[in-house]
Design a protein around this motif. Structure first.
Motif, PDB file in Angstrom:
ATOM      1  N   PHE A 174      29.819  44.929  55.340  1.00  0.00           N
ATOM      2  CA  PHE A 174      29.142  44.038  55.868  1.00  0.00           C
ATOM      3  C   PHE A 174      28.475  42.851  54.965  1.00  0.00           C
ATOM      4  N   VAL A 175      27.990  43.338  53.751  1.00  0.00           N
ATOM      5  CA  VAL A 175      27.447  42.545  52.860  1.00  0.00           C
ATOM      6  C   VAL A 175      28.528  41.572  52.278  1.00  0.00           C
ATOM      7  N   THR A 176      29.623  42.302  51.939  1.00  0.00           N
ATOM      8  CA  THR A 176      30.786  41.197  51.375  1.00  0.00           C
ATOM      9  C   THR A 176      31.166  40.416  52.494  1.00  0.00           C
ATOM     10  N   PHE A 177      31.530  40.892  53.598  1.00  0.00           N
ATOM     11  CA  PHE A 177      32.036  39.951  54.753  1.00  0.00           C
ATOM     12  C   PHE A 177      31.180  38.578  54.917  1.00  0.00           C
ATOM     13  N   PHE A 178      29.941  39.012  55.314  1.00  0.00           N
ATOM     14  CA  PHE A 178      29.105  38.052  55.715  1.00  0.00           C
ATOM     15  C   PHE A 178      28.725  36.820  54.331  1.00  0.00           C
ATOM     16  N   ALA A 179      28.711  37.475  53.109  1.00  0.00           N
ATOM     17  CA  ALA A 179      28.658  36.781  52.052  1.00  0.00           C
ATOM     18  C   ALA A 179      29.737  35.509  51.816  1.00  0.00           C
ATOM     19  N   THR A 180      31.376  36.413  52.182  1.00  0.00           N
ATOM     20  CA  THR A 180      32.236  35.607  51.788  1.00  0.00           C
ATOM     21  C   THR A 180      32.532  34.507  53.163  1.00  0.00           C
ATOM     22  N   PHE A 181      32.117  34.805  54.207  1.00  0.00           N
ATOM     23  CA  PHE A 181      32.153  33.904  55.424  1.00  0.00           C
ATOM     24  C   PHE A 181      30.941  32.766  55.375  1.00  0.00           C
ATOM     25  N   THR A 182      29.985  33.193  55.028  1.00  0.00           N
ATOM     26  CA  THR A 182      28.943  32.214  54.663  1.00  0.00           C
ATOM     27  C   THR A 182      29.268  31.218  53.762  1.00  0.00           C
ATOM     28  N   LEU A 183      29.617  31.668  52.508  1.00  0.00           N
ATOM     29  CA  LEU A 183      30.001  30.625  51.428  1.00  0.00           C
ATOM     30  C   LEU A 183      31.358  29.866  51.699  1.00  0.00           C
ATOM     31  N   SER A 184      32.236  30.523  52.612  1.00  0.00           N
ATOM     32  CA  SER A 184      33.475  29.584  52.957  1.00  0.00           C
ATOM     33  C   SER A 184      33.030  28.445  53.840  1.00  0.00           C
ATOM     34  N   ALA A 185      32.045  28.621  54.557  1.00  0.00           N
ATOM     35  CA  ALA A 185      31.617  27.460  55.357  1.00  0.00           C
ATOM     36  C   ALA A 185      31.007  26.454  54.392  1.00  0.00           C
ATOM     37  N   LYS A 186      30.482  26.591  53.496  1.00  0.00           N
ATOM     38  CA  LYS A 186      29.751  25.930  52.486  1.00  0.00           C
ATOM     39  C   LYS A 186      30.953  25.023  51.504  1.00  0.00           C
ATOM     40  N   ILE A 187      31.693  25.994  51.054  1.00  0.00           N
ATOM     41  CA  ILE A 187      32.720  25.449  50.045  1.00  0.00           C
ATOM     42  C   ILE A 187      34.317  25.468  50.819  1.00  0.00           C
ATOM     43  N   ASP A 188      34.646  24.448  50.316  1.00  0.00           N
ATOM     44  CA  ASP A 188      36.232  23.964  50.961  1.00  0.00           C
ATOM     45  C   ASP A 188      36.953  24.683  50.094  1.00  0.00           C
ATOM     46  N   GLY A 189      38.251  25.098  51.112  1.00  0.00           N
ATOM     47  CA  GLY A 189      39.241  25.614  50.236  1.00  0.00           C
ATOM     48  C   GLY A 189      39.266  27.289  50.487  1.00  0.00           C
ATOM     49  N   PHE A 190      40.448  27.756  49.968  1.00  0.00           N
ATOM     50  CA  PHE A 190      40.765  29.200  50.189  1.00  0.00           C
ATOM     51  C   PHE A 190      40.266  30.059  49.068  1.00  0.00           C
ATOM     52  N   THR A 191      39.595  29.463  47.912  1.00  0.00           N
ATOM     53  CA  THR A 191      39.243  30.165  46.761  1.00  0.00           C
ATOM     54  C   THR A 191      38.213  31.249  46.828  1.00  0.00           C
ATOM     55  N   ILE A 192      37.212  30.850  47.844  1.00  0.00           N
ATOM     56  CA  ILE A 192      36.232  32.158  48.227  1.00  0.00           C
ATOM     57  C   ILE A 192      36.712  33.157  48.876  1.00  0.00           C
ATOM     58  N   PHE A 193      37.841  33.107  49.654  1.00  0.00           N
ATOM     59  CA  PHE A 193      38.440  34.183  50.151  1.00  0.00           C
ATOM     60  C   PHE A 193      39.361  35.107  49.227  1.00  0.00           C
ATOM     61  N   TYR A 194      39.902  34.617  48.298  1.00  0.00           N
ATOM     62  CA  TYR A 194      40.068  35.299  46.795  1.00  0.00           C
ATOM     63  C   TYR A 194      39.049  36.097  46.166  1.00  0.00           C
ATOM     64  N   ILE A 195      37.870  35.519  45.921  1.00  0.00           N
ATOM     65  CA  ILE A 195      36.942  35.894  45.474  1.00  0.00           C
ATOM     66  C   ILE A 195      36.227  36.991  46.376  1.00  0.00           C
ATOM     67  N   GLY A 196      36.287  36.716  47.487  1.00  0.00           N
ATOM     68  CA  GLY A 196      35.332  37.935  48.364  1.00  0.00           C
ATOM     69  C   GLY A 196      36.513  39.181  48.473  1.00  0.00           C
ATOM     70  N   CYS A 197      37.745  38.778  48.457  1.00  0.00           N
ATOM     71  CA  CYS A 197      38.887  40.102  48.715  1.00  0.00           C
ATOM     72  C   CYS A 197      38.604  40.706  47.159  1.00  0.00           C
ATOM     73  N   ALA A 198      38.574  40.139  46.006  1.00  0.00           N
ATOM     74  CA  ALA A 198      38.404  40.791  44.865  1.00  0.00           C
ATOM     75  C   ALA A 198      37.283  41.456  44.583  1.00  0.00           C
ATOM     76  N   PHE A 199      35.997  40.727  44.932  1.00  0.00           N
ATOM     77  CA  PHE A 199      34.803  41.225  44.822  1.00  0.00           C
ATOM     78  C   PHE A 199      34.403  42.554  45.643  1.00  0.00           C
ATOM     79  N   GLY A 200      34.994  42.537  47.005  1.00  0.00           N
ATOM     80  CA  GLY A 200      34.896  43.513  47.682  1.00  0.00           C
ATOM     81  C   GLY A 200      35.623  44.768  47.189  1.00  0.00           C
ATOM     82  N   ALA A 201      36.711  44.648  46.786  1.00  0.00           N
ATOM     83  CA  ALA A 201      37.604  45.762  46.273  1.00  0.00           C
ATOM     84  C   ALA A 201      36.831  46.362  45.190  1.00  0.00           C
ATOM     85  N   ILE A 202      36.679  45.402  43.943  1.00  0.00           N
ATOM     86  CA  ILE A 202      35.749  45.828  42.783  1.00  0.00           C
ATOM     87  C   ILE A 202      34.585  46.835  43.205  1.00  0.00           C
ATOM     88  N   LEU A 203      33.698  46.368  44.111  1.00  0.00           N
ATOM     89  CA  LEU A 203      32.512  47.009  44.442  1.00  0.00           C
ATOM     90  C   LEU A 203      33.012  48.353  45.044  1.00  0.00           C
TER      91      LEU A 203
END
Length: 133
Positions: free
Chosen positions: A34-63
């Protein structure tokens, strides 16, 4: 996903009370999701592009890998972490391809929620390789 990882590797849990290890892994994984999911989608609303989804996927997997390593130790930690990270980074392109390609195989894979199914499959494969390599 955490429950399936814990239950399929029940004999490898490092905590003496196995049921406590399963509950700990499950509860921490749910919080992490839930922390990773909400952080990724919150940041994706503020930052354009799909880079944040790559970061969210990798960050969630590493954690998730670090959390799993506490309860189910990896034999080769750094190589396992590299495999899990690479598999998590290819989740978004695969999910986008499945979304944009007209397949009538499984209806749930048509929408954008297919990223979670692809992510769980590939990261779960990476976790299994890390535990049993």
């Amino acid at each position: 996903m955490a429950l399936s990882v814990s239950l399929t590797n029940y004999d490898l849990i490092s905590i003496r009370k196995k049921w406590l290890g399963i509950l700990l892994h499950l509860s921490l994984s749910i919080i992490l999701f839930f922390v990773t999911f909400f952080a990724t989608f919150t940041l994706s609303a503020k930052i354009d592009g799909f880079t944040i989804f790559y970061i969210g996927c990798a960050f969630g997997a590493i954690l998730f890998a670090l959390l799993t390593n506490i309860i189910l130790p990896f034999q080769h930690f750094w190589s396992s972490l590299l495999i899990i990270t690479v598999l998590s980074l290819i989740c978004f392109p695969i999910a986008t391809y499945i979304h944009e390609t007209p397949w009538n195989i499984i209806p749930i894979l048509k929408g954008r929620e297919n990223i979670s199914i692809v992510w769980m499959t590939l990261v779960g494969l990476g976790i299994a390789i890390g535990i049993h390599k």
